[in-house]
Scaffold this active site. Sequence first.
Site, PDB file in Angstrom:
ATOM      1  CG  ASN A  42      27.618  65.249  47.784  1.00 54.81           C
ATOM      2  OD1 ASN A  42      27.765  64.048  47.665  1.00 54.81           O
ATOM      3  ND2 ASN A  42      26.571  65.786  48.351  1.00 54.81           N
ATOM      4  CG  HIS A  95      22.560  67.531  49.961  1.00 53.02           C
ATOM      5  ND1 HIS A  95      23.206  66.839  50.971  1.00 53.02           N
ATOM      6  CD2 HIS A  95      22.614  66.724  48.869  1.00 53.02           C
ATOM      7  CE1 HIS A  95      23.619  65.677  50.510  1.00 53.02           C
ATOM      8  NE2 HIS A  95      23.267  65.576  49.238  1.00 53.02           N
ATOM      9  CG  HIS A 124      24.525  65.610  44.420  1.00 48.43           C
ATOM     10  ND1 HIS A 124      25.293  64.489  44.548  1.00 48.43           N
ATOM     11  CD2 HIS A 124      23.721  65.621  45.511  1.00 48.43           C
ATOM     12  CE1 HIS A 124      24.968  63.842  45.661  1.00 48.43           C
ATOM     13  NE2 HIS A 124      24.002  64.509  46.269  1.00 48.43           N
ATOM     14  NE  ARG A 177      24.774  60.216  53.351  1.00 51.50           N
ATOM     15  CZ  ARG A 177      24.066  60.655  52.318  1.00 51.50           C
ATOM     16  NH1 ARG A 177      23.746  59.857  51.328  1.00 51.50           N
ATOM     17  NH2 ARG A 177      23.714  61.925  52.238  1.00 51.50           N
ATOM     18  CG  ASP A 178      25.636  62.176  49.293  1.00 54.77           C
ATOM     19  OD1 ASP A 178      25.408  61.184  48.579  1.00 54.77           O
ATOM     20  OD2 ASP A 178      25.024  63.251  49.180  1.00 54.77           O
ATOM     21  CB  CYS A 188      22.098  59.318  45.051  1.00 53.36           C
ATOM     22  SG  CYS A 188      20.797  58.307  45.775  1.00 53.36           S
TER      23      CYS A 188
HETATM   24  P1  HMG Z   1      12.679  47.315  51.627  1.00 51.38           P
HETATM   25  O1  HMG Z   1      13.239  46.162  50.860  1.00 51.38           O
HETATM   26  O2  HMG Z   1      11.383  47.906  51.198  1.00 51.38           O
HETATM   27  O3  HMG Z   1      12.626  47.012  53.208  1.00 51.38           O
HETATM   28  O4  HMG Z   1      13.777  48.466  51.651  1.00 51.38           O
HETATM   29  P2  HMG Z   1      11.866  45.958  54.052  1.00 51.38           P
HETATM   30  O5  HMG Z   1      11.431  46.668  55.290  1.00 51.38           O
HETATM   31  O6  HMG Z   1      10.849  45.235  53.240  1.00 51.38           O
HETATM   32  O7  HMG Z   1      13.041  44.925  54.449  1.00 51.38           O
HETATM   33  C1  HMG Z   1      13.696  44.115  53.493  1.00 51.38           C
HETATM   34  C2  HMG Z   1      14.969  43.559  54.114  1.00 51.38           C
HETATM   35  O8  HMG Z   1      15.868  44.660  54.412  1.00 51.38           O
HETATM   36  C3  HMG Z   1      14.758  42.837  55.428  1.00 51.38           C
HETATM   37  O9  HMG Z   1      15.783  41.836  55.521  1.00 51.38           O
HETATM   38  C4  HMG Z   1      15.030  43.887  56.460  1.00 51.38           C
HETATM   39  O10 HMG Z   1      15.435  43.367  57.705  1.00 51.38           O
HETATM   40  C5  HMG Z   1      16.180  44.659  55.811  1.00 51.38           C
HETATM   41  P3  HMG Z   1      15.527  40.305  55.119  1.00 51.38           P
HETATM   42  O11 HMG Z   1      14.390  39.868  56.016  1.00 51.38           O
HETATM   43  O12 HMG Z   1      15.151  40.314  53.662  1.00 51.38           O
HETATM   44  O13 HMG Z   1      16.849  39.656  55.373  1.00 51.38           O
HETATM   45  N1  HMG Z   1      16.265  46.032  56.287  1.00 51.38           N
HETATM   46  C6  HMG Z   1      17.352  46.585  56.849  1.00 51.38           C
HETATM   47  N2  HMG Z   1      18.587  46.089  57.102  1.00 51.38           N
HETATM   48  C7  HMG Z   1      19.464  46.915  57.693  1.00 51.38           C
HETATM   49  N3  HMG Z   1      19.190  48.198  58.007  1.00 51.38           N
HETATM   50  C8  HMG Z   1      17.981  48.718  57.758  1.00 51.38           C
HETATM   51  C9  HMG Z   1      17.008  47.893  57.151  1.00 51.38           C
HETATM   52  N4  HMG Z   1      15.729  48.106  56.785  1.00 51.38           N
HETATM   53  C10 HMG Z   1      15.281  46.962  56.265  1.00 51.38           C
HETATM   54  N5  HMG Z   1      17.721  49.996  58.066  1.00 51.38           N
HETATM   55  C11 HMG Z   1      14.868  50.342  52.662  1.00 51.38           C
HETATM   56  C12 HMG Z   1      13.531  49.697  52.282  1.00 51.38           C
HETATM   57  C13 HMG Z   1      14.579  51.779  53.061  1.00 51.38           C
HETATM   58  C14 HMG Z   1      15.491  49.579  53.808  1.00 51.38           C
HETATM   59  C15 HMG Z   1      15.788  50.276  51.414  1.00 51.38           C
HETATM   60  O14 HMG Z   1      15.101  50.799  50.322  1.00 51.38           O
HETATM   61  C16 HMG Z   1      17.060  51.037  51.606  1.00 51.38           C
HETATM   62  O15 HMG Z   1      17.918  50.632  52.390  1.00 51.38           O
HETATM   63  N6  HMG Z   1      17.234  52.159  50.869  1.00 51.38           N
HETATM   64  C17 HMG Z   1      18.364  53.035  51.071  1.00 51.38           C
HETATM   65  C18 HMG Z   1      18.797  53.659  49.802  1.00 51.38           C
HETATM   66  C19 HMG Z   1      19.931  54.590  50.085  1.00 51.38           C
HETATM   67  O16 HMG Z   1      20.665  54.442  51.054  1.00 51.38           O
HETATM   68  N7  HMG Z   1      20.106  55.601  49.203  1.00 51.38           N
HETATM   69  C20 HMG Z   1      21.160  56.552  49.360  1.00 51.38           C
HETATM   70  C21 HMG Z   1      20.941  57.510  50.478  1.00 51.38           C
HETATM   71  S1  HMG Z   1      19.826  58.833  50.085  1.00 51.38           S
HETATM   72  C22 HMG Z   1      20.800  59.991  49.254  1.00 51.38           C
HETATM   73  O17 HMG Z   1      21.937  59.739  48.948  1.00 51.38           O
HETATM   74  C23 HMG Z   1      20.225  61.360  48.989  1.00 51.38           C
HETATM   75  C24 HMG Z   1      20.794  62.439  49.916  1.00 51.38           C
HETATM   76  O18 HMG Z   1      22.195  62.525  49.789  1.00 51.38           O
HETATM   77  C25 HMG Z   1      20.170  63.799  49.559  1.00 51.38           C
HETATM   78  C26 HMG Z   1      20.232  64.107  48.066  1.00 51.38           C
HETATM   79  O19 HMG Z   1      21.328  64.126  47.491  1.00 51.38           O
HETATM   80  O20 HMG Z   1      19.164  64.339  47.513  1.00 51.38           O
HETATM   81  C27 HMG Z   1      20.475  62.146  51.382  1.00 51.38           C
HETATM   82 MG    MG Z   2      23.227  63.582  48.232  1.00 47.64          MG
END
Ligand code: HMG
Ligand code: MG
Length: 286
Positions: free
Chosen positions: A247, A205, A207, A13-14, A238
């Site tokens: 990571n 966690h 990086h 995933r990450d 990320c």
């Molecule tokens: P948004 O645009 O504010 O969401 O995004 P919305 O609710 O307004 O929806 C917009 C559109 O997205 C809609 O579709 C929804 O249906 C769709 P449309 O009507 O335009 O066709 N949608 C989805 N589709 C599929 N699955 C879903 C979903 N939710 C809404 N779950 C949202 C808000 C949170 C969805 C967006 O910002 C997002 O997906 N962000 C994810 C970013 C991400 O994945 N980042 C990496 C992971 S975090 C990380 O790596 C850190 C970590 O490793 C720890 C660390 O290292 O610190 C964990």
């Molecule tokens: Mg991470």
Amino acid sequence: MAEFVEIFEVGPRDGLQNEKRQIPTADKIALVDLLSRAGFRRIEVASFVSPKWVPQMADSGEVLAGIARAPGVSYAALTPNMKGYERAREAGADEVAIFGAATEGFSKANINASIEESLERFRPVAEAAKGDGVPVRGYISCVTDCPYDGPVAPEAVARVAAALRDMGCYEISLGDTIGQGVPETVDAMLAAVLEEVPAEKLAGHFHDTGRRALDNIEAALGRGLRVFDAAVGGLGGCPYAPGAAGNVATEAVARRLADLGYDTGLDLSVIDEAAGMARAMRGVAA
Ligand code: HMG
Ligand code: MG
């Protein structure tokens, strides 16, 4: 007997979410299947986020459907909201993770919500998961430094940790998202978080952008943490954290922990093979 320290494998995933090139689903499945033979208890394999935001994770359902599930291994997925949770349930994720941040800048960039709004979105996910008997893990990003807001106050991390604890997260993973933490800042952050959440419910966690991840793990061990996230081959980053390199590498953490006298229960030859596979998937020489 050596004390057990768990490595939570987050590579599929990450490690892969940041890839520009679309990695074939079959390759992702092959990586997870190899990792399933290494002795992990938990492997994060999927992310049910918006495919517009993170196209690389769009095939998460197919990955979960295609892997050969090893007994005793929990296959985890990220779920930012109810839509993500429903997709994860349909795909049969064994556990889910809600992921917030300690800073407003990162929260906005990563999940398009303020910290408060994000907690409101997580609450129904945590409640639904509780009702379904699905364990929920919590992440907090930017626990020492933020690419948007700079150095992070330990109390800000502790506040979010308390909120995730209150929602019922069984464990909270503290993310040094951009790998700028050093043992001193990690230690100060942990001192504040431990006021709210005991060490048995925390994970590190880290990086490795600043090449201090192993030192930070040692600092966290000193504070009683016994779970660390890592990615085979040091993959990762990320997409919403500019400069977030990989990571910390699973193989490096496993070796450091062994040197320190801890038991990880992992088969290093399988992990080395998986690290080679993961690097090849990224087009990096194995
Ligand atoms: P948004 O645009 O504010 O969401 O995004 P919305 O609710 O307004 O929806 C917009 C559109 O997205 C809609 O579709 C929804 O249906 C769709 P449309 O009507 O335009 O066709 N949608 C989805 N589709 C599929 N699955 C879903 C979903 N939710 C809404 N779950 C949202 C808000 C949170 C969805 C967006 O910002 C997002 O997906 N962000 C994810 C970013 C991400 O994945 N980042 C990496 C992971 S975090 C990380 O790596 C850190 C970590 O490793 C720890 C660390 O290292 O610190 C964990
Ligand atoms: Mg991470």
